[in-house]
Each structure stands twice: as C-alpha cells, then as structure tokens.
Design a protein around this motif. Structure first.
Motif, PDB file in Angstrom:
ATOM      1  N   CYS A 174       0.891  -1.165   0.000  1.00  0.00           N
ATOM      2  CA  CYS A 174       0.000   0.000   0.000  1.00  0.00           C
ATOM      3  C   CYS A 174       0.924   1.208   0.000  1.00  0.00           C
ATOM      4  O   CYS A 174       1.618   1.433   0.986  1.00  0.00           O
ATOM      5  CB  CYS A 174      -0.861   0.020   1.249  1.00  0.00           C
ATOM      6  N   ASP A 175       0.933   1.965  -1.052  1.00  0.00           N
ATOM      7  CA  ASP A 175       1.929   3.040  -1.129  1.00  0.00           C
ATOM      8  C   ASP A 175       1.305   4.351  -1.575  1.00  0.00           C
ATOM      9  O   ASP A 175       0.244   4.382  -2.190  1.00  0.00           O
ATOM     10  CB  ASP A 175       3.047   2.636  -2.102  1.00  0.00           C
ATOM     11  N   GLN A 176       2.028   5.425  -1.252  1.00  0.00           N
ATOM     12  CA  GLN A 176       1.587   6.755  -1.659  1.00  0.00           C
ATOM     13  C   GLN A 176       1.773   6.920  -3.173  1.00  0.00           C
ATOM     14  O   GLN A 176       2.781   6.483  -3.739  1.00  0.00           O
ATOM     15  CB  GLN A 176       2.392   7.813  -0.909  1.00  0.00           C
ATOM     16  N   ILE A 177       0.822   7.568  -3.770  1.00  0.00           N
ATOM     17  CA  ILE A 177       0.730   7.677  -5.228  1.00  0.00           C
ATOM     18  C   ILE A 177       2.009   8.217  -5.873  1.00  0.00           C
ATOM     19  O   ILE A 177       2.393   7.782  -6.958  1.00  0.00           O
ATOM     20  CB  ILE A 177      -0.503   8.542  -5.594  1.00  0.00           C
ATOM     21  N   VAL A 178       2.675   9.134  -5.179  1.00  0.00           N
ATOM     22  CA  VAL A 178       3.874   9.785  -5.723  1.00  0.00           C
ATOM     23  C   VAL A 178       4.940   8.765  -6.143  1.00  0.00           C
ATOM     24  O   VAL A 178       5.645   8.939  -7.121  1.00  0.00           O
ATOM     25  CB  VAL A 178       4.437  10.745  -4.640  1.00  0.00           C
ATOM     26  N   ASN A 179       4.999   7.692  -5.376  1.00  0.00           N
ATOM     27  CA  ASN A 179       6.005   6.660  -5.636  1.00  0.00           C
ATOM     28  C   ASN A 179       5.560   5.708  -6.734  1.00  0.00           C
ATOM     29  O   ASN A 179       6.385   5.020  -7.332  1.00  0.00           O
ATOM     30  CB  ASN A 179       6.209   5.857  -4.338  1.00  0.00           C
ATOM     31  N   GLU A 196     -12.535   9.626  -5.402  1.00  0.00           N
ATOM     32  CA  GLU A 196     -12.481   9.898  -6.841  1.00  0.00           C
ATOM     33  C   GLU A 196     -11.216   9.283  -7.426  1.00  0.00           C
ATOM     34  O   GLU A 196     -10.214   9.157  -6.738  1.00  0.00           O
ATOM     35  CB  GLU A 196     -12.399  11.421  -7.098  1.00  0.00           C
ATOM     36  N   ARG A 197     -11.253   8.986  -8.726  1.00  0.00           N
ATOM     37  CA  ARG A 197     -10.028   8.577  -9.417  1.00  0.00           C
ATOM     38  C   ARG A 197      -9.029   9.727  -9.393  1.00  0.00           C
ATOM     39  O   ARG A 197      -9.424  10.891  -9.284  1.00  0.00           O
ATOM     40  CB  ARG A 197     -10.324   8.214 -10.878  1.00  0.00           C
ATOM     41  N   ASN A 198      -7.766   9.412  -9.536  1.00  0.00           N
ATOM     42  CA  ASN A 198      -6.746  10.464  -9.555  1.00  0.00           C
ATOM     43  C   ASN A 198      -6.452  10.848 -10.990  1.00  0.00           C
ATOM     44  O   ASN A 198      -6.233   9.970 -11.836  1.00  0.00           O
ATOM     45  CB  ASN A 198      -5.478   9.968  -8.856  1.00  0.00           C
ATOM     46  N   PRO A 199      -6.399  12.153 -11.283  1.00  0.00           N
ATOM     47  CA  PRO A 199      -6.162  12.592 -12.671  1.00  0.00           C
ATOM     48  C   PRO A 199      -4.857  12.059 -13.265  1.00  0.00           C
ATOM     49  O   PRO A 199      -4.752  11.894 -14.483  1.00  0.00           O
ATOM     50  CB  PRO A 199      -6.109  14.119 -12.564  1.00  0.00           C
ATOM     51  N   SER A 200      -3.874  11.757 -12.421  1.00  0.00           N
ATOM     52  CA  SER A 200      -2.599  11.256 -12.952  1.00  0.00           C
ATOM     53  C   SER A 200      -2.697   9.785 -13.367  1.00  0.00           C
ATOM     54  O   SER A 200      -1.836   9.286 -14.085  1.00  0.00           O
ATOM     55  CB  SER A 200      -1.485  11.432 -11.916  1.00  0.00           C
ATOM     56  N   ASP A 250       1.587  15.961 -11.453  1.00  0.00           N
ATOM     57  CA  ASP A 250       1.928  14.858 -12.362  1.00  0.00           C
ATOM     58  C   ASP A 250       2.156  13.559 -11.587  1.00  0.00           C
ATOM     59  O   ASP A 250       2.000  12.468 -12.132  1.00  0.00           O
ATOM     60  CB  ASP A 250       3.187  15.193 -13.173  1.00  0.00           C
ATOM     61  N   LEU A 251       2.583  13.696 -10.327  1.00  0.00           N
ATOM     62  CA  LEU A 251       2.816  12.507  -9.490  1.00  0.00           C
ATOM     63  C   LEU A 251       1.588  12.151  -8.646  1.00  0.00           C
ATOM     64  O   LEU A 251       1.657  11.308  -7.764  1.00  0.00           O
ATOM     65  CB  LEU A 251       4.038  12.736  -8.584  1.00  0.00           C
ATOM     66  N   GLY A 252       0.474  12.798  -8.943  1.00  0.00           N
ATOM     67  CA  GLY A 252      -0.783  12.424  -8.286  1.00  0.00           C
ATOM     68  C   GLY A 252      -1.044  13.071  -6.947  1.00  0.00           C
ATOM     69  O   GLY A 252      -2.046  12.778  -6.285  1.00  0.00           O
ATOM     70  N   SER A 253      -0.151  13.972  -6.493  1.00  0.00           N
ATOM     71  CA  SER A 253      -0.354  14.624  -5.191  1.00  0.00           C
ATOM     72  C   SER A 253      -1.587  15.504  -5.218  1.00  0.00           C
ATOM     73  O   SER A 253      -1.972  16.013  -6.265  1.00  0.00           O
ATOM     74  CB  SER A 253       0.805  15.569  -4.851  1.00  0.00           C
ATOM     75  N   VAL A 254      -2.118  15.723  -4.030  1.00  0.00           N
ATOM     76  CA  VAL A 254      -3.206  16.690  -3.870  1.00  0.00           C
ATOM     77  C   VAL A 254      -2.589  17.922  -3.229  1.00  0.00           C
ATOM     78  O   VAL A 254      -2.055  17.861  -2.113  1.00  0.00           O
ATOM     79  CB  VAL A 254      -4.316  16.109  -2.969  1.00  0.00           C
ATOM     80  N   ILE A 255      -2.617  19.044  -3.945  1.00  0.00           N
ATOM     81  CA  ILE A 255      -2.016  20.271  -3.416  1.00  0.00           C
ATOM     82  C   ILE A 255      -3.004  20.900  -2.421  1.00  0.00           C
ATOM     83  O   ILE A 255      -4.171  21.087  -2.745  1.00  0.00           O
ATOM     84  CB  ILE A 255      -1.664  21.247  -4.555  1.00  0.00           C
TER      85      ILE A 255
END
Ligand code: MLT
Length: 309
Positions: free
Chosen positions: A190-195, A214-218, A274-279
C-alpha cells in the motif's frame, strides 16, 4: 514593534544552510515531495536547504532526532501521516509526541494510497486480489517502510478489513520497497501515489485501486476502491514540514510563507500534480490547520492501529 519582539536570531533568518531531515530513503515519496518543494523554498529564502535522509524504525528515528534538534530554524523535518500520527498508537514508548514536541510549519501534499502488486502477482483485479490474499494468507507478503510508516499503517487498515495477516517485509522507505516490488521480490504494497505513478506508467507493477472517493487525474485508468468493490478501504496520507518545539513564530511564519509560495509556483504544482499529489487548498496551508490535521489524524488512526500492537 516586530523588531523589538523578534529575537535577533530570527530577524535575518535564514543566514545559513537549512537541513531538512527526511525520515525515509532517498527516492521515496517523502524524499521526492521534500526535494520538489524545498528547491523552490530555498530560492525564496536565499539559502540552501539540504536534504538529509535519516532512516530507521518507520521514520521514528529521524523524527526523534528532529524533536531534539536546536529550535533555531536550521533543522526541520518533513513528517507525515506515519511519523506524526500512526506512530503514536504503534510505539507505546515513542520518544516524541507529534503535538507536544513540534511546531507545525506547512502541509505540502496529500498523497492518496494505492493497492499495488508485483507485475506477475496472479490476481487480475481488486476482487481477485481480495479472494487470493484471503485464500493464501499464510503465503503472501506485503512490503512496507517500517512499523508506523504510511505504507505499514495503511496496509494494516487494508489487512484488518480483509481479515488477513500477511508477512510484513520492512524496508527503509518505499523507494527501496518499490524496487523490490518491481523486481518481483515482494507481493504487494500500500503506497503513496507519488512513488507509484512512474512505475504504473512504465508498466513495471500492477495497480488494483486508489483508496480515495475519486479517481486520480494522474492515473485515469486506475479504479477507486469503491468502483473496484472494496469501498471500506479509504486512505490518503500527507507530508508536511515541522520544526522543533519552541522555534520562533517569526521563523515559522517565514518558512510557511516560503512553502506557500512554492505550492503556488506553476512548475512545482505541475511536478506534484503529475505525481498524483493533492495540493493543499489555501485554508489548509496554515500552521494552525496542520496542527488540527495532526490532532485529527492521531484520533483517526489510534483505534485502527491499537489492536495491532
Ligand atoms: C517514504 O518516503 O519512503 C514513505 O513516505 C514511507 C512510508 O511511510 O510508507
């Protein structure tokens, strides 16, 4: 008035290099987010920010060091949902308290959690994954970044929902854990999207679902856990800057302003998105909002993780 109330050391801050402790290996999500944001903050502050990766004990070794560092603004830490929340119930003898021993500086990024597996792991989708892991509970293993890390805590939640106890395989961060997943040496994580985004896009690992509403735009092709049949598993982590307790409010304000400026920079935003983070939205960028987040996250994760200790 400020000139008379602000300590001399805070007035011209910063006058030398700042160290940002990252409590996990280089190349992992906390490291990547820290490097993207601090590179911009350094420009604003007119001083270098050096990343120091201090690994061990699910990030708690580094966080203990940061808690004990001089509170002069020159040693900071990028903490996260693990170091500053999940570690509390998991380590009864934790040498720091996230709320009492730190000054919150700024939230940098929300990081949705994905259920990932090695490319040749037999299940094709999340439903098959759930059935497979339940049927092979003694055989499968799950990589994580140490007890109390995000990857550990979020998979504890997943595993408790599934009623399974896979063998945990600890690494010094999910950077090295991801390398093991790509190499097929471990089954799932289970990992953070950025990786995960670069590896998913390269086709080197499988992504079963993202654990957000929601799905992630990346990753437009990766279903949500709800879509894929496991709505109970919802998890999003976060990474944030903290300073040792007692760091002057003027220094915290300077650092917070520099972090906000970075989060508003087009290039920084693009790299994080681009790495899927939520700002973080503007209302969530203040030190006060981060303090509230830490408090709420400790309250949220304590009942989930307490039975695991
Ligand atoms: C890392 O940077 O390696 C991660 O944030 C580790 C984790 O907490 O899973």
């Amino acid at each position: 008035l400020g000139a008379f109330t602000v300590p001399a050391s805070a007035q011209n801050y910063p006058t030398r290099t700042i160290t940002m402790i990252v409590p996990f290996a280089a190349g992992g999500p906390t490291d990547v987010i820290s490097r993207i944001v601090t590179a911009h903050m350094a420009q604003t502050l007119g001083q270098s920010i050096v990343i120091e990766n201090v690994v061990g004990a699910g990030g708690t070794t580094a966080t203990t060091r940061a808690a004990r560092a001089a509170n002069d603004g020159y040693t900071l830490i990028t903490g996260h949902m693990g170091t500053h929340a999940a570690s509390v119930p998991l380590y009864p003898k934790l040498a720091y308290h996230p709320e009492k021993d730190f000054e919150p500086v700024a939230l940098l990024a929300g990081t949705p959690i994905l259920i990932l597996a090695r490319k040749d792991f037999p299940p094709k989708d999340l439903k098959e994954f759930v059935a497979y892991v339940k049927a092979n509970a003694e055989k499968v293993n799950a990589a994580h970044a140490g007890i109390g890390s995000v990857s550990h805590a979020s998979c504890e939640l997943l595993n408790s929902i599934l009623g399974v106890k896979p063998v945990g395989v600890p690494f010094n961060g999910t950077g090295p854990a991801m390398n093991a997943l790509v190499a097929g040496q471990v089954d799932y994580m289970c990992d953070q999207i950025v990786n995960a985004v670069p590896q998913i896009n390269a086709g080197t690992i499988k992504a079963y679902a993202v654990a957000t509403p929601e799905r992630n735009p990346s990753l437009p092709n990766v279903p949500t856990t709800t879509e894929a049949g496991l709505p109970a598993f919802q998890a999003q982590a976060w990474n944030a800057i903290f300073a040792p307790k007692g760091t002057s409010p003027a220094i915290i304000a300077t650092l917070n302003a520099a972090a906000i400026k970075a989060l508003d920079d087009e290039n920084v935003r693009k790299r994080l998105l681009d790495l899927g983070s939520v700002i973080p939205a503007p209302a969530n960028r203040t030190p006060e909002a981060l303090a509230t987040l830490v408090k709420n996250e400790i309250a949220k994760w304590t009942p989930v993780l307490k039975p695991a200790t």
